[in-house]
Design an enzyme around this catalytic site. Structure first.
Site, PDB file in Angstrom:
ATOM      1  N   ASP A 128       0.831  -1.191   0.000  1.00  0.00           N
ATOM      2  CA  ASP A 128       0.000   0.000   0.000  1.00  0.00           C
ATOM      3  C   ASP A 128       0.872   1.250   0.000  1.00  0.00           C
ATOM      4  O   ASP A 128       0.698   2.153   0.809  1.00  0.00           O
ATOM      5  CB  ASP A 128      -0.905  -0.010   1.244  1.00  0.00           C
ATOM      6  CG  ASP A 128      -2.060   0.965   1.085  1.00  0.00           C
ATOM      7  OD1 ASP A 128      -2.266   1.452  -0.029  1.00  0.00           O
ATOM      8  OD2 ASP A 128      -2.735   1.228   2.091  1.00  0.00           O
ATOM      9  N   CYS A 184     -17.811  -9.604 -12.735  1.00  0.00           N
ATOM     10  CA  CYS A 184     -18.854  -8.741 -12.162  1.00  0.00           C
ATOM     11  C   CYS A 184     -20.153  -8.874 -12.971  1.00  0.00           C
ATOM     12  O   CYS A 184     -21.245  -8.803 -12.413  1.00  0.00           O
ATOM     13  CB  CYS A 184     -18.411  -7.277 -12.168  1.00  0.00           C
ATOM     14  SG  CYS A 184     -17.208  -6.876 -10.885  1.00  0.00           S
ATOM     15  N   CYS A 187     -23.924  -7.310 -12.407  1.00  0.00           N
ATOM     16  CA  CYS A 187     -24.077  -6.935 -10.988  1.00  0.00           C
ATOM     17  C   CYS A 187     -23.616  -5.495 -10.768  1.00  0.00           C
ATOM     18  O   CYS A 187     -22.666  -5.023 -11.394  1.00  0.00           O
ATOM     19  CB  CYS A 187     -23.240  -7.883 -10.132  1.00  0.00           C
ATOM     20  SG  CYS A 187     -23.193  -7.448  -8.380  1.00  0.00           S
ATOM     21  N   CYS A 190     -22.396  -3.284  -5.360  1.00  0.00           N
ATOM     22  CA  CYS A 190     -21.486  -2.403  -4.607  1.00  0.00           C
ATOM     23  C   CYS A 190     -21.843  -0.943  -4.864  1.00  0.00           C
ATOM     24  O   CYS A 190     -21.875  -0.125  -3.934  1.00  0.00           O
ATOM     25  CB  CYS A 190     -20.033  -2.690  -4.977  1.00  0.00           C
ATOM     26  SG  CYS A 190     -19.711  -2.658  -6.751  1.00  0.00           S
ATOM     27  N   CYS A 194     -23.268   1.778  -1.847  1.00  0.00           N
ATOM     28  CA  CYS A 194     -22.422   2.870  -1.346  1.00  0.00           C
ATOM     29  C   CYS A 194     -23.300   3.949  -0.698  1.00  0.00           C
ATOM     30  O   CYS A 194     -24.160   4.528  -1.366  1.00  0.00           O
ATOM     31  CB  CYS A 194     -21.593   3.455  -2.480  1.00  0.00           C
ATOM     32  SG  CYS A 194     -20.599   4.871  -1.934  1.00  0.00           S
ATOM     33  N   CYS A 209     -16.003   9.507  -0.634  1.00  0.00           N
ATOM     34  CA  CYS A 209     -15.820   8.165  -0.049  1.00  0.00           C
ATOM     35  C   CYS A 209     -15.547   8.261   1.455  1.00  0.00           C
ATOM     36  O   CYS A 209     -14.676   9.015   1.901  1.00  0.00           O
ATOM     37  CB  CYS A 209     -14.665   7.454  -0.760  1.00  0.00           C
ATOM     38  SG  CYS A 209     -14.305   5.843  -0.051  1.00  0.00           S
ATOM     39  N   CYS A 236     -14.767   2.076   5.678  1.00  0.00           N
ATOM     40  CA  CYS A 236     -16.113   1.687   5.272  1.00  0.00           C
ATOM     41  C   CYS A 236     -15.998   0.394   4.472  1.00  0.00           C
ATOM     42  O   CYS A 236     -15.141   0.280   3.598  1.00  0.00           O
ATOM     43  CB  CYS A 236     -16.717   2.798   4.409  1.00  0.00           C
ATOM     44  SG  CYS A 236     -18.239   2.351   3.568  1.00  0.00           S
ATOM     45  N   CYS A 239     -19.249  -1.376   0.323  1.00  0.00           N
ATOM     46  CA  CYS A 239     -19.185  -1.916  -1.047  1.00  0.00           C
ATOM     47  C   CYS A 239     -18.676  -3.363  -1.043  1.00  0.00           C
ATOM     48  O   CYS A 239     -19.091  -4.166  -1.882  1.00  0.00           O
ATOM     49  CB  CYS A 239     -18.363  -1.018  -1.961  1.00  0.00           C
ATOM     50  SG  CYS A 239     -16.806  -0.419  -1.312  1.00  0.00           S
ATOM     51  N   CYS A 243     -20.860  -7.378  -1.961  1.00  0.00           N
ATOM     52  CA  CYS A 243     -20.361  -8.139  -3.110  1.00  0.00           C
ATOM     53  C   CYS A 243     -20.622  -9.637  -2.975  1.00  0.00           C
ATOM     54  O   CYS A 243     -20.227 -10.252  -1.978  1.00  0.00           O
ATOM     55  CB  CYS A 243     -18.861  -7.891  -3.266  1.00  0.00           C
ATOM     56  SG  CYS A 243     -18.158  -8.740  -4.685  1.00  0.00           S
TER      57      CYS A 243
HETATM   58  S1  SF4 Z   1     -20.737  -6.188  -5.942  1.00  0.00           S
HETATM   59 FE1  SF4 Z   1     -18.892  -7.346  -6.488  1.00  0.00          FE
HETATM   60  S2  SF4 Z   1     -19.494  -8.575  -8.270  1.00  0.00           S
HETATM   61 FE2  SF4 Z   1     -21.034  -6.980  -8.010  1.00  0.00          FE
HETATM   62  S3  SF4 Z   1     -20.287  -5.338  -9.357  1.00  0.00           S
HETATM   63 FE3  SF4 Z   1     -19.505  -4.893  -7.327  1.00  0.00          FE
HETATM   64  S4  SF4 Z   1     -17.474  -5.792  -7.311  1.00  0.00           S
HETATM   65 FE4  SF4 Z   1     -18.558  -6.694  -9.055  1.00  0.00          FE
HETATM   66  S1  SF4 Z   2     -15.739   2.525   0.909  1.00  0.00           S
HETATM   67 FE1  SF4 Z   2     -17.857   3.084   1.431  1.00  0.00          FE
HETATM   68  S2  SF4 Z   2     -18.084   5.213   0.817  1.00  0.00           S
HETATM   69 FE2  SF4 Z   2     -16.219   4.432  -0.199  1.00  0.00          FE
HETATM   70  S3  SF4 Z   2     -16.911   3.678  -2.182  1.00  0.00           S
HETATM   71 FE3  SF4 Z   2     -17.046   1.902  -0.813  1.00  0.00          FE
HETATM   72  S4  SF4 Z   2     -19.141   1.956  -0.020  1.00  0.00           S
HETATM   73 FE4  SF4 Z   2     -18.727   3.968  -0.919  1.00  0.00          FE
END
Ligand code: SF4
Ligand code: SF4
Length: 301
Positions: A128, A184, A187, A190, A194, A209, A236, A239, A243
């Protein structure tokens, strides 16, 4: 010097990495162009470091002269236990010892063993760290695809993984093919999950975010975002929780990532009353330490 890719992966797995792939140390031109466009749109918010060192991100030779290979590791941090509802929430990745420390130590052990196989080999490792596009390298090393939530997904491991990268001068007898598929499909859970609308498919706007706002933002935390945070005070996972590739995952096996029950059960009143000494006792060497008590108190609703 040419190393056996199977031998390198065997060493990495013996050290404890959950998955490993190896990419040739080529230019990341497409990925860096995408990053440049993201930065030009201002979506990196206050993370000025994202706008710097583009040439270094693009070319691994700028990190390690003579680089031939990029070894990419994944370490599962999934933990099925949850904090009680209604208390301030901490993102899953941050509930134990700081992953920078844990993964770096493992990567150094990997480099050490590779140097024994290939005396004279040079290498550096990254976790990172600003000048390395870890997700791009993981995809190039065949480890998975970048989901619409922007994180790497690997079947069976999901996205709750830390990515570690070792750039080395040794060549491999074989390289992994880049991961070109995406699973994905149609779908968009995510994106829909959010809380702040920060996510569009494959791109996050850091200005909205909660991870950026609660961890990185040293300035004002906009009230309208705080109201949407749902009690999240550090990071957070919304998202990732949404998934389908993150269902029924195996627990991580890293003792250092186990959280302290006391730290995970703090109420808002506990946080408000917390002294620097107690904070240090509870969160020393965790990712929360760098953000600091003052900003965590700022993040309370
Ligand atoms: S929830 Fe997971 S599988 Fe669905 S679009 Fe987002 S990253 Fe892709
Ligand atoms: S971490 Fe939380 S606020 Fe940031 S993109 Fe994912 S769901 Fe949205």
């Amino acid at each position: 010097m040419i190393l056996s890719a199977d031998a390198v992966k065997g060493i990495a797995r013996a050290i404890g990495f959950d998955a490993v792939g190896i990419a040739p140390a080529a230019l990341l031109s497409d990925e860096v162009n995408h990053l440049r466009a993201w930065v030009a749109a201002g979506k990196h918010a206050g993370m000025g470091y994202m706008a710097r060192n583009m040439e270094v991100r693009e070319n691994p030779e700028r990190l390690v002269p003579g680089a031939h290979s990029v070894v990419v590791t994944l370490t599962n941090y999934y933990n099925s236990s949850r904090q009680a509802e209604g208390i301030p929430q901490i993102a899953m990745y941050a509930r134990g010892k700081d992953y920078h420390l844990v993964i770096k130590e493992r990567l150094h052990a990997l480099l050490q063993q590779l140097r024994e196989l290939a005396p004279g080999m040079e290498g550096r490792c990254f976790v990172d760290s600003a000048p390395v596009l870890e997700h791009a390298w993981a995809r190039r090393a065949g480890l998975g695809w970048q989901g619409k939530h922007t994180l790497l997904i690997r079947k069976g491991l999901g996205s709750y993984c830390f990515i570690g990268v070792a750039v080395i001068t040794a060549e491999m007898d074989a390289y992994d093919a880049p991961f070109t598929a995406s699973y994905c499909g149609t779908c968009a859970r995510c994106v829909e999950a959010c809380p702040t609308g920060a996510l569009s498919p494959g791109e996050v706007d850091a200005r909205k975010c909660l991870s950026y706002q609660t961890i990185e933002n040293k300035g004002d935390y906009p009230e309208e975002l705080k109201r949407l945070a749902g009690g999240r005070i550090f990071g957070c996972d919304a998202c990732q929780e949404a998934c389908p590739w993150n269902k029924e995952l195996a627990e991580h096996s890293v003792a250092d990532f186990r959280p302290s029950p006391e730290a995970m059960n703090l109420t808002a009143a506990d946080w408000q009353a917390m002294t620097p000494a107690r904070f240090k006792a509870l969160f020393r060497d965790t990712p929360l330490e760098r953000t600091g008590l003052e900003r965590l108190k700022r993040n309370l609703g």
